[in-house]
Design a protein around this motif. Structure first.
Motif, PDB file in Angstrom:
ATOM      1  N   ASN A 189      17.535   0.911  -2.077  1.00  0.00           N
ATOM      2  CA  ASN A 189      16.571   1.623  -2.813  1.00  0.00           C
ATOM      3  C   ASN A 189      16.154   1.154  -1.944  1.00  0.00           C
ATOM      4  N   SER A 190      14.888   2.256  -1.671  1.00  0.00           N
ATOM      5  CA  SER A 190      13.066   2.242  -1.396  1.00  0.00           C
ATOM      6  C   SER A 190      12.497   1.975  -2.000  1.00  0.00           C
ATOM      7  N   TRP A 191      11.803   1.434  -2.405  1.00  0.00           N
ATOM      8  CA  TRP A 191      10.688   1.817  -3.475  1.00  0.00           C
ATOM      9  C   TRP A 191       8.534   1.340  -3.220  1.00  0.00           C
ATOM     10  N   ASN A 192       8.319   2.104  -3.566  1.00  0.00           N
ATOM     11  CA  ASN A 192       7.150   2.538  -3.827  1.00  0.00           C
ATOM     12  C   ASN A 192       6.185   2.288  -4.884  1.00  0.00           C
ATOM     13  N   LEU A 193       5.780   0.874  -5.284  1.00  0.00           N
ATOM     14  CA  LEU A 193       4.578   0.687  -6.297  1.00  0.00           C
ATOM     15  C   LEU A 193       3.727   0.237  -6.311  1.00  0.00           C
ATOM     16  N   GLU A 194       2.504   1.317  -7.112  1.00  0.00           N
ATOM     17  CA  GLU A 194       1.257   1.457  -6.790  1.00  0.00           C
ATOM     18  C   GLU A 194       0.781   0.894  -8.035  1.00  0.00           C
ATOM     19  N   PHE A 195      -0.768  -0.142  -7.120  1.00  0.00           N
ATOM     20  CA  PHE A 195      -1.051  -0.462  -8.885  1.00  0.00           C
ATOM     21  C   PHE A 195      -2.678  -0.365  -8.337  1.00  0.00           C
ATOM     22  N   HIS A 196      -3.212   0.765  -9.445  1.00  0.00           N
ATOM     23  CA  HIS A 196      -4.802   0.790  -9.649  1.00  0.00           C
ATOM     24  C   HIS A 196      -5.525   0.643 -10.701  1.00  0.00           C
ATOM     25  N   PRO A 197      -6.904   0.441 -10.911  1.00  0.00           N
ATOM     26  CA  PRO A 197      -7.435  -0.212 -12.112  1.00  0.00           C
ATOM     27  C   PRO A 197      -7.807   0.610 -12.964  1.00  0.00           C
ATOM     28  N   PRO A 198      -7.815   0.471 -13.886  1.00  0.00           N
ATOM     29  CA  PRO A 198      -7.810   1.883 -15.627  1.00  0.00           C
ATOM     30  C   PRO A 198      -8.948   2.114 -15.016  1.00  0.00           C
ATOM     31  N   ASP A 199      -9.270   3.235 -15.249  1.00  0.00           N
ATOM     32  CA  ASP A 199     -11.006   4.648 -15.434  1.00  0.00           C
ATOM     33  C   ASP A 199     -10.711   4.186 -17.092  1.00  0.00           C
ATOM     34  N   LEU A 200     -11.772   3.434 -16.499  1.00  0.00           N
ATOM     35  CA  LEU A 200     -12.362   3.340 -18.728  1.00  0.00           C
ATOM     36  C   LEU A 200     -13.256   4.439 -19.547  1.00  0.00           C
ATOM     37  N   ASP A 201     -13.046   4.962 -18.481  1.00  0.00           N
ATOM     38  CA  ASP A 201     -14.346   6.796 -18.881  1.00  0.00           C
ATOM     39  C   ASP A 201     -12.993   8.095 -19.104  1.00  0.00           C
ATOM     40  N   ARG A 202     -12.465   7.647 -19.091  1.00  0.00           N
ATOM     41  CA  ARG A 202     -10.867   8.307 -19.361  1.00  0.00           C
ATOM     42  C   ARG A 202     -10.343   8.071 -20.711  1.00  0.00           C
ATOM     43  N   PHE A 203      -9.442   6.113 -20.344  1.00  0.00           N
ATOM     44  CA  PHE A 203      -9.733   5.447 -21.839  1.00  0.00           C
ATOM     45  C   PHE A 203     -10.088   4.955 -22.135  1.00  0.00           C
TER      46      PHE A 203
END
Length: 387
Positions: free
Chosen positions: A293-307
């Motif tokens: 299968n094709s894969w799309n893997l995302e990585f984002h910095p955490p939002d410390l204001d939201r969490f």
């Protein structure tokens, strides 16, 4: 052939416990259940006892045990009642490995007893290290045969990626987080979160408490503290990244710039089996990645204001001492209040912060003092709970 490893599964009726029994059932030639425990789910516990025929069955809730006495257990099974029975069985000669899968601080005493007896502990109960990390490391140093192996998928990933590399070669470790069901929600929307919405995790099937922790990101905050003590690495060398697909479970970045990651589907049976078979790797029942299968893997910095829970986790990882036990106990009480409809979702983390900031910090508490503060923090949260 080597004799089968004798496994005590504490918290066998929970999600990790049932996955553990599935792993063991598929490896009957090398893994054997000798003890099972539950708090109140006696019907499922009795069913498990008939399937695995352990020597001991433990029920920690005395009221539930009265019902269990009416159930028909296998004749070879000995029924034990009360939390102290966990500590007794953890130290038995017939136990090689204890799977610590009891949720919350209730799992601390039996994990401590297992390590003191020189056992291998497959640790799914992150609260043990959150509450008593420095004391657990001291206990490990004083028990030469004791081993602590991670079962949390993220910590198992770090453990695997580290390999035999010394910590001085590590630049940092990175724990991944799915971000839970609310990673894209606005602050205003979060104020309206219902219990049902918080329990709808997008990638993992878990118990209610840990699912809510994932939604607030407190679960990741606790994992930061756990990583601090499990790997004996300073908080400044720990990072978190949001990865919605839950395929990459952790990274280790080395001082030369090379980064090693561990990948697998979101299936707890893989890290469980890795811990039980360690240092060997065996074929098992965990789901495999399908590379057709094709894969799309995302990585984002955490939002410390939201969490904002993440900031509390890093703070406790830096401070050590009594901070971890207070944060953990306050969170357990706050999550219970939310699940009972007596606390808003967005009040969970502020309640934890308030209790953490109001406690008298101690750098080197005793185990007894940690238990006292655990109870104190739970009581303090009640000022936030409305009835």
């Amino acid at each position: 052939m080597s004799p089968a490893k004798r496994i005590a599964v504490f918290g066998s009726t929970g999600c990790v416990g049932t996955d553990t029994l599935e792993v063991i059932a598929a490896a009957a030639d090398r893994l054997k259940v000798v003890a099972l425990s539950a708090h109140g789910h006696v019907d499922l516990l009795a069913k498990q006892a008939h399937q695995h025929n352990p020597r001991w069955v433990i029920i920690t809730d005395p009221a539930a045990a009265k019902r269990a006495r009416k159930l028909e257990l296998p004749p070879e099974c000995k029924l034990l009642v009360g939390p102290e029975a966990l500590e007794q069985v953890a130290a038995e000669d017939e136990v090689d490995t204890v799977v610590a899968a009891i949720v919350g601080s209730a799992g601390l005493a039996s994990t401590w007893a297992a390590l003191a007896a020189g056992k291998t502990v497959a640790l799914a109960n992150k609260e043990t290290l959150v509450a008593a990390g420095p004391l657990v490391r001291k206990q490990l140093a004083e028990s030469p045969t004791a081993k602590l192996l991670p079962v949390d998928s993220e910590h198992s990933a770090i453990f695997q990626a580290l390999g035999d590399n010394p910590l001085k070669q590590v630049e940092r470790i990175v724990l991944t987080a799915s971000g839970g069901p609310f990673r894209t929600w606005s602050t205003d929307a979060l104020r309206q979160v219902t219990v049902e919405e918080a329990l709808a995790h997008p990638t993992w099937q878990m118990g209610k408490k840990i699912t809510v922790d994932s939604a607030t990101m407190m679960n990741k905050a606790l994992e930061v503290i756990e990583a601090r003590w499990l790997f004996d690495i300073p908080a400044e060398k720990i990072a978190v990244v949001i990865h919605p697909q839950s395929i990459v479970h952790g990274f280790v970045e080395f001082v030369d710039g090379s980064t090693i990651a561990q990948l697998s589907p979101p299936d707890m049976r893989m890290p469980i089996q890795f811990a039980l078979d360690y240092p060997d790797r065996k074929a098992g029942v965990a789901t495999r990645l399908d590379w057709s299968n094709s894969w799309n893997l995302e990585f984002h910095p955490p939002d410390l204001d939201r969490f904002p829970a993440l900031e509390l986790g890093f703070r406790c990882a830096r401070e050590g001492g009594t901070s971890g036990v207070v944060l953990n106990a306050a969170n357990e009480a706050a999550v219970a209040g939310f699940l009972e409809g007596n606390l808003h979702f967005t009040e969970i983390v502020p309640a934890c912060r308030s209790v953490l900031e109001s406690h008298n910090f101690e750098a080197n508490p005793s185990l007894e003092r940690l238990f006292e503060l655990d109870e104190w923090a739970r009581q303090e949260v009640q000022s936030w709970v409305y009835v």
